[in-house]
Design a protein around this motif. Sequence first.
Motif, PDB file in Angstrom:
ATOM      1  N   ALA A  83      -0.560 -28.292  28.365  1.00  0.00           N
ATOM      2  CA  ALA A  83       0.865 -28.525  28.632  1.00  0.00           C
ATOM      3  C   ALA A  83       1.656 -28.671  27.345  1.00  0.00           C
ATOM      4  N   HIS A 133       8.488 -28.681  24.239  1.00  0.00           N
ATOM      5  CA  HIS A 133       7.398 -29.340  24.953  1.00  0.00           C
ATOM      6  C   HIS A 133       7.243 -30.792  24.523  1.00  0.00           C
ATOM      7  N   ASP A 144       9.938 -24.814  26.962  1.00  0.00           N
ATOM      8  CA  ASP A 144       9.978 -24.421  28.363  1.00  0.00           C
ATOM      9  C   ASP A 144      11.455 -24.307  28.707  1.00  0.00           C
ATOM     10  N   ALA A 193       8.796 -19.597  24.017  1.00  0.00           N
ATOM     11  CA  ALA A 193       7.971 -20.068  25.124  1.00  0.00           C
ATOM     12  C   ALA A 193       6.558 -19.530  24.999  1.00  0.00           C
ATOM     13  N   GLY A 253       1.176 -25.007  25.282  1.00  0.00           N
ATOM     14  CA  GLY A 253       1.468 -23.746  25.939  1.00  0.00           C
ATOM     15  C   GLY A 253       0.366 -22.722  25.777  1.00  0.00           C
TER      16      GLY A 253
END
Length: 880
Positions: A212, A305, A300, A294, A215
Motif C-alpha cells: 500500500a 501515499h 493515488d 501513480a 504501490g
Amino acid sequence: MPLIEREHLLSQLTDLYATAAAGRGRVALVDGGVASGKTELVDALAEQAAAEGALVLTAACSLAESTIPLGVVNQLCHGADLRLDVAVRDPDASTLRHDDARLLEDVCRLLLDLAADRPLVVVVDDVQFADPLSLQALLYLQRRIRAARVLLVLSGCVSARPAGAAFHAELTRQPHCKHLRLLPLSRDGVGRLLAERFTPEVARRFAAPAHALSGGNPMLVHALADDSLVTQDVPAVGDAFVHAALACLHRSDPRLLDVARAVAVAGPRASTDLVAALADVTPAATRQAVAALAEAGLVDGHEFHHPAVRAAVREDCPPGELTALRHKAARLRHDSGAPAAEVAEHLVAAGEPVEPWAVPVLVAAADEAATHDATAHALDCLDLALASTADPRERAALEADLVRLHWRAKPANTLRYLPSLLDAARNGHLDTADALLLARSLAWHGRYQDAEDVLAAVDAEHSDPDIAADHRATVAWLHHCHPTESAALPQVTGSTGSAPPRLPLDRAEEVLQRARPGDTLLVAAWSALRALISADRLDRAAHWCDRLHEDADRRGTTSWRAVLEDVRAAIALRRGDLAAAQRHATTALDTMSAACWGVAIGSPLAHLVLAATLAGHPEQADEALRRPTPPALRQSAFWPRYLWARGVHYDAADRQQAALADFRAAGDLAVRWDVDDPSGLPWRVDLARVHVRLGRPERARELVTEHLALPGADSPRAKGMGLRALAAACAPKQRQAVLSEAMDLLHASGDRHELAHAFADLSQTGQALGEFGRAKMMGRRALQLAEGCHAGLLRKKLQPLHDALDERDGGAVDGLAALSDAERRVVDLAARGHTNREIGHKLFITVSTVEQHLTRAYRKLGISGRSDLVPIGPTEEVFA
C-alpha cells in the motif's frame, strides 16, 4: 535486485536474442514506471548474451547529457572502438542533415559489419533522455537490422517526454519490434522481495502495508525494508523511503517533478486543472504525469501515499519557487470560488505578506478556525493578515481579534498588542466591542488608569444586548481589579455607589447558561461563579464549574481551565475539603503562568496558602507566599483575600502580631473597597480569635458582633463561624450553648472543616467543665472529621488532647468501641435530637427497647445522660 515478477520478461528477451542471433534482427522496447526494474532486466539480458559470445554495446542516457548532439551514438561507437567525427551546428535539431545522414549510414554499416562475426546486442537505457539526433539514429538503425544478427534493446519511460510519443509510434509500428512493459509488483511480489530481507513471518506481515505504501515500486519496497530493519514491527516510513521517493522524481522527466510539486502544494482535493495551472502544463500532460506518479508508487490520484513524501517533495522545492507556487495556488483557488479556509491554507503556508485581496480571506478563515477551536491556525491567519495591511482601522480590528484568541490559551501574549490598541482607541479606530476587550485586558494586567480611560470613552448605552452585557461585565471587572479608584467609574457607568451591585443569583445563572469557553467573556463567567459561591450555592457553582471545565478541556481553552480550577479550589475550601482545595489551586497555578494570570493570580495563591496551611503543610504555604506577584495586585480586590490567607498562615505559625496586621489590613481594604464578605472573607472571625488568645475577649466580641450584623452573615456558614468565635470569648458554660448552635449551623452549611473545629471546641469546653466523657466523644468526632477533610493542622492540635483524655480514663473509648450496632444506631439518633418514640419508629423497635439500649450505652460510655451524647455515625453521615 532479484527479478521478482520479471522472469517472464527476461524469458521473452532471451527468445528475442535467440531469434536475432539466428540472423533475424529484433528490437525490444522495455517500458515501465520510474524505478520499476527496467535497468536490472536489460542488464540481466546483456550478461546472458555476453556469456553466450555476443558483442554487447551499451549507452546510458541522462537528462544532463540530453543536449549533447549524438551523445548516445558516441557512447555506442566508443564501446566498439569506432571513431565518429560529429559536427552538428544545431544541438536542438530534430532532423538529420545530409552530412549527418551519411555519417549515420557509415556507423550503421560498421555496426552491421560487427554483427557479421558474432551476434550484436545494442542496449540503450533511459532512452527518454536521448538527444533528438540520437533518437533519429536509433530509428535509422532499427530499420536496417531486419536481416542482421542484431538485437536492439531500448529501455525507459519512452512516452514521458514530448518527443516520446512520436518515437514510440515509429518504433513499435515495425513488425520486428517487441514492446515489453514492467508493471508494479503485486502484493505477493512485494512479499517475495521482502523475504529476501526478513524472515518469512515478518515478510508476510509486512507485505500488505508495504504494498500500500510503495504501490509495488521495487526501489520503494527496499527503502521501506531499510527503514524497518530496527523495529521489524510495522513498515516504517523513514529517511530511506523519503530519499528513494525523491530519487524516483529526480530520475524522471522534469515535468513529472513539476507536477509532483504542484500536487504536493495543491493537496488531494485539487482538480486536474488546478494542478495543470500550477505546473504550467496542459491538463492532458498533467493526467499523464499523475498516472506516471501513480505507477511509480508515489500517489493515488492527487494524494501521496504517505504525508512524509508530500512534505519532502515540498521541502525539496527551491524556497522562492515554493512560495510562488503557494501564492499561485491561493489565487487560483480564490478565483475558482473555493472556501476561505482552503485559500488561507496556501497563504499561511507561504508565510509571506499577501496582496490586499487576501486579507479578508484570512480573516474569514480565522473566524472559521476559531469556531472549530483550531486556535493556532486562526492565529497564523490573523498574524499574516496583520503583516499584510497598513490600514489603521483594519490593523486595530485584527489586533483585537488576536487578543481574543490569545485569551483562550495564553493571556500573557496579549501584552504585545496593548500599546498599539491603546493608540488605536485614542485615535478612534476601535469599535465598542474591541474597546471593551481592551479595557478588560488592560485591567487584567494591572494597567488600571489606561483601562479606565478606554472605558470612559465608551458609550454605556448600546442597542446590542450582547455589547451592553459586555459593558456591564467590563465595569464590574474594573471595579474588582481596581476598587481603589472606583469613584471614577460611576461617571462612566452612571451608578451612584462606590461599587456595582453584586450579581443577582438569577442573573449569575443566566450568564453561566450562555457561557461557552473561548467565546464568552471569562471575567463574566468568573464573576457569576463567585456570586454563587458567595451565596453558598456550592452545588450550583460546582455543577456549572464541571460543565464549563469539560467544555474548556474539549476546546483547549487554557485560561478557562485555569480559572475554573481556581473556582474548584474555592468550592472545596467552602466544603472543608482541604486536600481537594490544595490540589485544584496547585493545578490552577500550573495550568497558566504567572504572567498569564496577571493580577488575578492573587486568587489561586490565596486558596493555595489557605488549603496548605489548614492541611498542615506550612512549607507549601511558605513556597506559595514566596511566589512573585505583580505590584498592581495590591490595588485589586484579590489583595484583601491574599492578606487574609497570609494572616491565617501566620496565625497557624504562632506569629500573632503578623497575623493581626494582615487581618486588619485585609479588613480595612475590604470595608473601604466594599468587598466585605462575612462568608468568603471572614477576617473579623480570625481577628477575634487572635484577640481571645491575647486576652482581649471584649474586642473579640465586638468584632464578632460586627461580623454577624453584615449582610449575608445570616447564612449557616457565616453565622456558624461567627458563633464559634463568639463562644471562644465566653465562659465555659455559656460557650457550650453557643457552640452547640454553631455546630448545628455548620452541619447545615456542609463545611466539614469548620464543623470539625466546632466539635474540637466542644471537646475542650467539656474538658474545662469536667465532662470528660462528653469531651472524649466530641474530640473523637473532631478527629474523625479532621481526618476526613485532611485537616492536618487541626489533627495535630487535637491529638495531644485526645491522648490526654485517653490516659485519664480509657473507659469511654473502650465503651464506644464496645457499643453494639443497635446501640450505636440508637445513640447516634438520640445525639441528633430525636425522641425515643421517633427513634423506635425509625428503627422499627419499641420505645422500651430504645430506653434499654440508651441505658446500656450510658454505662459503657461513662456519661450521665442524653445531653452528653454526640453523633457517632460515620463521618459522611454527619451530612446525611
